[in-house]
Scaffold this active site. Structure first.
Site, short mmCIF file in Angstrom:
data_model
loop_
_atom_site.label_atom_id
_atom_site.label_comp_id
_atom_site.label_asym_id
_atom_site.label_seq_id
_atom_site.Cartn_x
_atom_site.Cartn_y
_atom_site.Cartn_z
N HIS A 375 38.66 47.63 46.09
CA HIS A 375 38.20 47.03 44.62
C HIS A 375 38.48 45.59 45.15
O HIS A 375 38.34 45.02 44.47
CB HIS A 375 38.51 47.45 43.52
N LYS A 566 39.29 36.75 30.52
CA LYS A 566 39.43 38.02 31.79
C LYS A 566 40.44 38.31 32.32
O LYS A 566 41.72 37.37 31.82
CB LYS A 566 38.09 37.85 33.46
N ARG A 567 40.71 38.87 33.80
CA ARG A 567 42.80 39.07 33.91
C ARG A 567 42.84 37.61 33.28
O ARG A 567 42.05 36.82 34.40
CB ARG A 567 43.14 40.05 34.25
N LYS A 572 41.63 33.86 39.72
CA LYS A 572 40.73 33.48 38.52
C LYS A 572 40.41 32.04 38.24
O LYS A 572 39.34 31.52 37.54
CB LYS A 572 40.63 34.73 37.49
N THR A 674 32.40 42.19 36.95
CA THR A 674 31.43 42.99 35.70
C THR A 674 31.45 41.93 34.80
O THR A 674 30.39 42.52 34.15
CB THR A 674 31.68 44.11 35.96
N LYS A 678 27.69 41.71 32.08
CA LYS A 678 27.61 41.33 30.51
C LYS A 678 27.43 40.24 29.41
O LYS A 678 26.24 40.73 29.23
CB LYS A 678 29.36 42.66 30.04
C1 B1H Z 1 39.78 45.35 40.95
C2 B1H Z 1 41.83 46.09 40.95
C3 B1H Z 1 42.91 46.66 40.33
N1 B1H Z 1 40.28 45.46 41.97
C4 B1H Z 1 45.42 47.27 41.28
N2 B1H Z 1 41.83 45.99 41.90
C5 B1H Z 1 45.80 46.91 40.22
C6 B1H Z 1 44.33 47.02 41.82
O1 B1H Z 1 47.64 48.49 38.48
N3 B1H Z 1 47.08 47.96 39.72
O2 B1H Z 1 48.65 48.29 40.43
C7 B1H Z 1 44.96 47.58 38.98
C8 B1H Z 1 43.79 47.44 39.92
N4 B1H Z 1 41.34 45.43 40.27
C9 B1H Z 1 39.08 44.52 39.69
O3 B1H Z 1 37.95 46.10 39.91
C10 B1H Z 1 38.12 43.27 41.19
O4 B1H Z 1 38.80 42.46 41.16
C11 B1H Z 1 37.13 42.93 40.47
O5 B1H Z 1 36.62 42.27 41.03
C12 B1H Z 1 36.32 44.29 39.89
O6 B1H Z 1 34.66 43.54 39.69
C13 B1H Z 1 36.77 45.16 39.23
C14 B1H Z 1 35.43 46.98 39.48
O7 B1H Z 1 35.23 46.63 40.94
#
Ligand code: B1H
Length: 840
Positions: A375, A566-567, A572, A674, A678
């Site tokens: 991701h 978003k976060r 971003k 995503t 939406k």
């Molecule tokens: C996304 C994360 C993520 N990518 C580490 N990576 C985390 C990585 O708790 N942690 O350690 C938590 C989350 N999240 C997101 O995934 C992307 O940035 C988005 O671009 C993408 O749409 C989403 C779903 O694929």
């Protein structure tokens, strides 16, 4: 046998409608009042809104249970091939409204509730959302469960039942303050504990190599801690189908027998302390999005839920009298990023140590079981664990990983002889300095399929982060562009638009989003355009009322609702949006008569509690808002709003009310996004870079219906390589200079020139995310947005086409692709005939 009451209007013939399954309005009403009395122990005069919510929730849960039990019974009887979606996060959002939509009784219930003098919307508001995720990754898992159930695919979601989900965000003096999310405070009517399926998980200690009674060499893990995992199940109902799959989340508890030594020796407090330590494992969600923390507790969480889940799957397999050799035929496991990647080593351990399988058989099963979704390309998000830490928690798994690595590197040597640098790049262990276990490498080696989440992201994975693995295993790589569920993010959250669309093209688009294309025929119809605009206007008025209530700010629903939700993360680029705001402000101050299309800038999002720059950007937004919203010179033209505590519930209010969707990440950084989907589905136009799924959204809606700006990923790389100097942009662009100088001067901080210095300096001296390079392009593009909005017919035309062309971005499409190309799994139809409930 059960005793059935008889009711006046059973819906279908031959189907016994009882007080717990019946769907007729009168039965539903009676069930609601029964629950108020017998479950909540209240009558109307004393009932709180929460009592009413609970009474309704239990009435709806009863309707789910029949489907849920039938689904489980049929899967068990048929031994159906099943998808197991492993995810450290499931950002589900409130269940009640969604279940009403999927049961297709929302309107009936709304009417019945109104007849009792209550308001369904107010009851729905009572539900505390299960915020068991950070952002896109966790919400994607939730959308995928919805689509899996809707498509009738046997599936289980496996994760952690965090006692505290993502923190609640308060704003104090413009700063983010984090409050613990006690989502279970009033009880959770959607879950059922299954203590009879508890499993034991070992932790720590060392390994023992020994020879067993048959003279065989064996390895035994001697842990120094043990915890019990208790599963809690939540039904996941499909839309207009009888399928109800299961989300199974694990809670950690101390084993009952644990530490009775301490008890016996009189160390009561010591024993209780051990219990607290065990229960910490599922206590709280790590609040980082797109970055990894490297904490031992986090690895413990990951291992805990993975081990519980794999043991649970073996129990299911054995229960269906299938041999362990068929594990990969019964189950397809998807790893949602590397958070569950330890599963590769854990399945090997279970098969070899616990079930005495040979290494080669175990490895063949393991590789055929797992598939891995990446991701993110951000280096700070790639999980690696110090070997020391890893070995102290999972000594046996470290041995297994070493063995895997030896065998894997031999394979690499055969394919790429005499290439030591490749070996060290690909190794499961990073040995360049302090030694680390590389979880992405483990996931790649242990999986038969590896996918990115948007076309561009998958290409960049192949060219960059996983380049060596792509060369080694080109056939494993696939793209699966993300999608979102139209049930929650359109039907539930935008009922007026849903009704308008359905009045023109029927309602089959809800399960087949491609059919929205039929709306294109209406894009220039004046009457339809007017209805479309009226709905957007009404949705904006609702959000305006929410803003007035929560922020005390009056906003104009005729202005452009320009939204970035978003976060918070530097990549971003919320800060770039701010530079645009400050630029418009400066223009008006310098030239009060200038023509500017009125805008309301709306922000929402949480920052990781330890992410200083992200929190400072939130403070800056609130500081700019304070000045601009009070300045009479810009009255009626600019407003800035920060909506606190952005979560699924709030997102459902925001998307329907947006005119403009801000998707402005540095090209090459946002894996997919995503929220972008939406917003567009609800008729917002996008201003965005060529990043993540924006690229595909623009392809679908047409370049003429998308506001594109900024460098491409390739141009960003080239600029970085040739030595990017942000100061050049500052020196040569007067408006940009003015905007940054305003921030630096203390204008927005009561004269304090220190407060925002870290933000200004980071742009002038590093600008890792190329804000200054993209600034002018963004400003010019926003000018086009303002002009386009003035031509309401043209804007509406574009808005309709955006929604009409979102078919590709349904999570149903994503899931069908996963089913066909990775999981090889087929739908199973669930009928309610021969139901255990109606038959008994
Ligand atoms: C996304 C994360 C993520 N990518 C580490 N990576 C985390 C990585 O708790 N942690 O350690 C938590 C989350 N999240 C997101 O995934 C992307 O940035 C988005 O671009 C993408 O749409 C989403 C779903 O694929």
């Amino acid at each position: 046998t059960l005793q059935y009451n008889s009711f006046e209007d059973p819906r279908c013939e031959g189907y016994l409608e009882d007080g717990r399954t019946g769907m007729s309005p009168s039965t539903l009403k009676r069930a609601f009042l029964n629950n108020l009395f017998y479950v909540q122990g209240k009558f109307k005069a004393l009932a709180t809104p929460n009592d009413y919510y609970m009474a309704l929730a239990y009435a709806i849960r009863d309707r789910l249970l029949q489907r849920w039990i039938n689904t489980a019974a049929i899967y068990t009887a048929q031994g159906s091939r099943t998808v197991a979606y492993f995810s450290a996060e499931f950002l589900m959002g409130p269940h009640l409204g969604n279940n009403l939509i999927n049961l297709d009784i929302y309107k009936d219930v709304e009417k019945g509730i109104a007849e009792m003098g209550l308001n369904l919307g107010e009851l729905l508001e009572q539900e505390e959302e299960p915020g068991l995720g950070n952002g896109g990754l966790g919400r994607l898992a939730a959308c995928y469960l919805d689509s899996l159930a809707t498509l009738e695919i046997p599936s289980l979601g496996y994760g952690i039942r965090y006692e505290f989900g993502i923190f609640d965000q308060e704003i104090e003096d413009g700063w983010q303050v984090e409050i613990t999310d006690k989502w279970l405070r009033f009880g959770n009517p959607w879950e059922i504990a299954r203590p009879e399926w508890a499993v034991e998980v070992k932790l720590g200690g060392h390994t023992d190599h020994y020879v067993d009674d048959h003279g065989r060499y064996r390895i035994r893990w001697v842990p120094d801690q043990q915890v019990t995992g208790i599963p809690y199940d939540t039904p996941i109902l499909g839309c207009q189908t009888n399928t109800a799959n299961t989300l199974r989340l694990w809670t950690a508890e101390a084993p009952e027998s644990f530490n009775f030594n301490a008890f016996n020796s009189g160390d009561y407090l010591g024993a209780v302390y051990e219990k607290v330590v065990s229960e910490n494992i599922s206590k709280v969600l790590y609040p980082n999005d797109d970055s990894s923390q490297g904490k031992k507790l986090r690895l413990t969480q990951q291992y805990f839920f993975v081990s519980c889940s794999l043991q649970d799957m073996i129990r299911i397999l054995v229960g269906q009298e299938l041999p362990l050799e068929k594990f990969h035929e019964k189950f397809a496991v998807q790893l949602n990023d590397t958070h569950p990647a330890i599963a590769v080593a854990e399945l090997m351990r279970l098969l070899i140590d616990m079930h005495h399988m040979s290494w080669d058989s175990a490895w063949s099963i393991t590789q055929r079981t797992f598939a891995y979704t990446n991701h993110t390309l951000l280096p700070e998000a790639l999980e690696r664990w110090p070997v020391e830490l890893f070995g102290s928690l999972l000594p046996r798994h470290l041995e297994i990983i070493y063995e895997l690595n030896d065998r894997f590197l031999d394979e690499v040597r055969i394919k790429f002889p005499e290439d030591d640098s490749r070996l060290s790049r690909m190794s499961l262990i990073d040995e360049s300095g302090e030694r680390y276990v590389r979880m992405a490498h483990l996931a790649c080696v242990g999986s038969h399929a590896i996918n990115g989440v948007a076309a561009l992201h998958t290409e960049l994975l192949k060219q960059d982060v996983l380049y060596d693995f792509y060369q080694m295993y080109p056939g494993k790589f696939q793209n699966k562009t993300n999608g979102v569920t139209p049930r929650r993010f359109m039907v539930l959250s935008n009922p007026a638009l849903t009704e308008l669309v359905t009045s023109k093209i029927g309602d089959t688009w809800i399960k087949n989003l491609g059919e929205l294309q039929k709306l294109e025929a209406w894009a220039d119809n004046p009457e339809f355009q007017q209805q479309w605009r009226q709905i957007k206007q009404a949705n904006k008025q609702e959000l305006a009322a929410y803003i007035q209530k929560h922020n005390g700010i009056i906003v104009d629903p005729n202005s452009i609702f320009d939204i970035l939700a978003k976060r918070f993360h530097e990549y971003k680029r919320q800060y770039l949006d701010l530079l645009h705001i400050v630029t418009l402000y400066n223009r008006i101050k310098a030239n009060p008569d200038i023509e500017i299309t009125p805008r309301t800038f709306i922000f929402g999002g949480k920052a990781a509690p330890g992410y200083f720059m992200a929190k400072l950007i939130i403070k800056l937004i609130n500081s700019v808002a304070d000045v601009i919203n009070r300045d009479p010179d810009v009255r009626g033209r600019l407003k800035v709003v920060f909506l606190k505590n952005y979560n699924v519930k709030l997102a459902q209010r925001i998307y329907p009310a947006a005119d403009l969707s801000e998707q402005i990440s540095t090209a090459g950084k946002e894996a997919s996004g995503t929220g972008n989907m939406k917003f567009a589905l609800n008729g917002a136009l996008t201003i965005g870079t060529l990043d993540g799924a924006n690229v595909e959204i623009r392809e679908e809606v047409g370049a003429e219906n998308f506001f594109l700006f900024g460098l491409t990923a390739e141009q960003v790389y080239a600029k970085r390589a040739s030595g990017y100097n942000p100061m050049e942009y500052y020196n040569s662009n007067a408006e940009l200079r003015l905007a940054l100088d305003r921030i630096a001067s203390g204008f927005f901080s009561h004269g304090d020139t220190e407060l925002f210095k870290p933000l200004v300096d980071s742009l002038l001296h590093h600008d890792q995310y190329f804000l200054l390079a993209d600034y002018q392009s963004y400003i010019d593009c926003q000018e086009q947005v303002g002009l386009a909005y003035r031509d309401q017919d043209r804007w509406t035309h574009m808005s309709i086409l955006n929604a009409a062309r979102m078919g590709k971005f349904s999570s149903d499409r994503s899931i069908q692709d996963y089913c066909r190309e990775i999981w090889k799994v087929e739908p199973v139809t669930i009928t309610l005939e021969n139901s255990e409930v109606t038959d008994s």
